[in-house]
Design an enzyme around this catalytic site. Structure first.
Site, short mmCIF file in Angstrom:
data_model
loop_
_atom_site.label_atom_id
_atom_site.label_comp_id
_atom_site.label_asym_id
_atom_site.label_seq_id
_atom_site.Cartn_x
_atom_site.Cartn_y
_atom_site.Cartn_z
N LYS A 55 0.83 -1.20 0.00
CA LYS A 55 0.00 0.00 0.00
C LYS A 55 0.87 1.25 0.00
O LYS A 55 0.61 2.21 -0.73
CB LYS A 55 -0.93 -0.01 1.23
CG LYS A 55 -2.02 -1.07 1.15
CD LYS A 55 -2.74 -1.29 2.48
CE LYS A 55 -3.76 -2.42 2.37
NZ LYS A 55 -4.44 -2.74 3.62
N GLN A 99 -4.34 -1.02 9.73
CA GLN A 99 -4.32 -2.39 9.21
C GLN A 99 -4.89 -3.36 10.24
O GLN A 99 -4.52 -3.32 11.41
CB GLN A 99 -2.87 -2.78 8.84
CG GLN A 99 -2.73 -4.12 8.17
CD GLN A 99 -3.38 -4.18 6.79
OE1 GLN A 99 -3.45 -3.19 6.07
NE2 GLN A 99 -3.87 -5.35 6.42
N ASP A 122 -10.90 3.16 4.35
CA ASP A 122 -11.27 1.74 4.41
C ASP A 122 -12.80 1.56 4.41
O ASP A 122 -13.29 0.45 4.20
CB ASP A 122 -10.73 1.13 5.71
CG ASP A 122 -9.54 0.22 5.48
OD1 ASP A 122 -9.45 -0.35 4.38
OD2 ASP A 122 -8.73 0.07 6.41
#
Ligand code: GUN
Length: 296
Positions: A55, A99, A122
């Site tokens: 990412k 994460q 997200d």
């Protein structure tokens, strides 16, 4: 019968990244805006470290700014929340990604609730899940289902009236995926581990999205001839040569004999997920500056 077409997630992701790069360049030139993404990793989970590296690298490759924060496994929840509040207030940061999974002593719900919904690239904040569920404007859509949807629509531009089955009911994939398909006028079934006669449910689906995390669970005779199959699974299994290999939740070789189109693992959903994260960051940056986001 001819074999199913392969939906090339790698190529679609490369094309999306190219569009994101163009969008970022335009924002820099005409609005003096460089979108920034903060990625927070807690602990040493090997898979998470690989995802975060990918990412971060891709964020920089498309010309955005990347802010990496790596906290120790035993970090106090309050210290993680303090970091997130700081990122919420940092004007260089337009997107925040924590994460998952987090260590067990940290409450994931509390962490996700602390991320500013407008920076929640997200799409995990309940505000964004709610916006998606009710069809409100401005929802940040979770990256994996968004990428799946882009792959489905690349093959089937109009989904009206099609039967879709989502196998898996997670907040990250299954539920948002079902909402996206519903918004495209599909007739949607969410199936899961307690569903009765799963094979016959699957056999009705024109679109099948498998996201259960069980290696090669979906067999060829579960699939409606000509169906579009999106395989979200990433499972490591022993290979013939004594090493391991990655497979999806669908038995690819069997499915290929029946389906109309199928995503491979690897090279399907995975690359699209990361490309959609970049896309979401650009959209979030534009919204925070009241700029019309590019079509991505
Ligand atoms: N862990 C597995 N998938 C994801 C994802 O899409 N986002 C985050 N933040 N963590 C994950």
């Amino acid at each position: 019968m001819t074999k199913a077409d392969i939906i090339d997630g790698k190529a679609l992701a490369a094309a999306l990244r190219e569009s994101v790069r163009d969008g970022v360049e335009h924002l820099r030139m005409s609005d003096r805006l460089t979108p920034g993404l903060a990625v927070v990793l807690v602990g040493e989970d090997a898979a998470s470290q690989i995802y975060v590296r990918t990412k971060t690298r891709q964020t920089e490759e498309v010309g955005m700014k990347s802010f990496a924060h790596h906290l120790p496994e035993d970090v106090r929840e309050e210290d993680l929340l303090t970091l997130i509040r700081g990122l919420n207030g940092d004007r260089r940061v337009h997107g925040i990604l924590v994460q998952l999974p987090l260590p067990p002593h940290i409450r994931t719900e509390a962490v996700l609730a602390t991320v500013d919904p407008d920076k929640d690239v997200d799409g995990f904040h309940v505000i964004n899940a709610g916006r998606l569920a009710v069809g409100a404007a401005g929802a940040m859509v979770p990256c994996t289902p968004l990428g799946c949807m882009k792959m489905v629509k690349d093959r089937l531009p109009d989904l009206t009236g099609l039967k879709a089955l989502v196998l898996g009911r997670s907040n990250i994939v299954g539920k948002p995926m079902a909402n996206l398909l519903l918004a495209e006028n599909c007739t949607v079934t969410i199936a899961h581990s307690k569903t009765r006669d799963l094979p016959s449910e699957c056999r009705q689906a024109d679109i099948l999205v498998a996201a259960v995390g069980r290696a090669q669970m979906v067999r060829g005779d579960w699939i409606k001839p000509g169906a579009t199959i999106i395989d979200v699974g990433i499972n490591r299994i022993p290979a013939d040569n004594g090493k391991t290999r990655l497979v999806g939740d669908v038995n690819f070789n069997e499915a290929r004999e029946v389906a109309g189109a199928i995503t491979p693992v690897p090279g399907g959903v995975g690359p699209m997920t990361v490309a959609c994260l970049l896309r979401n960051t650009v959209v979030a940056a534009c919204r925070q500056r009241d700029i019309e986001p590019p079509e991505l």
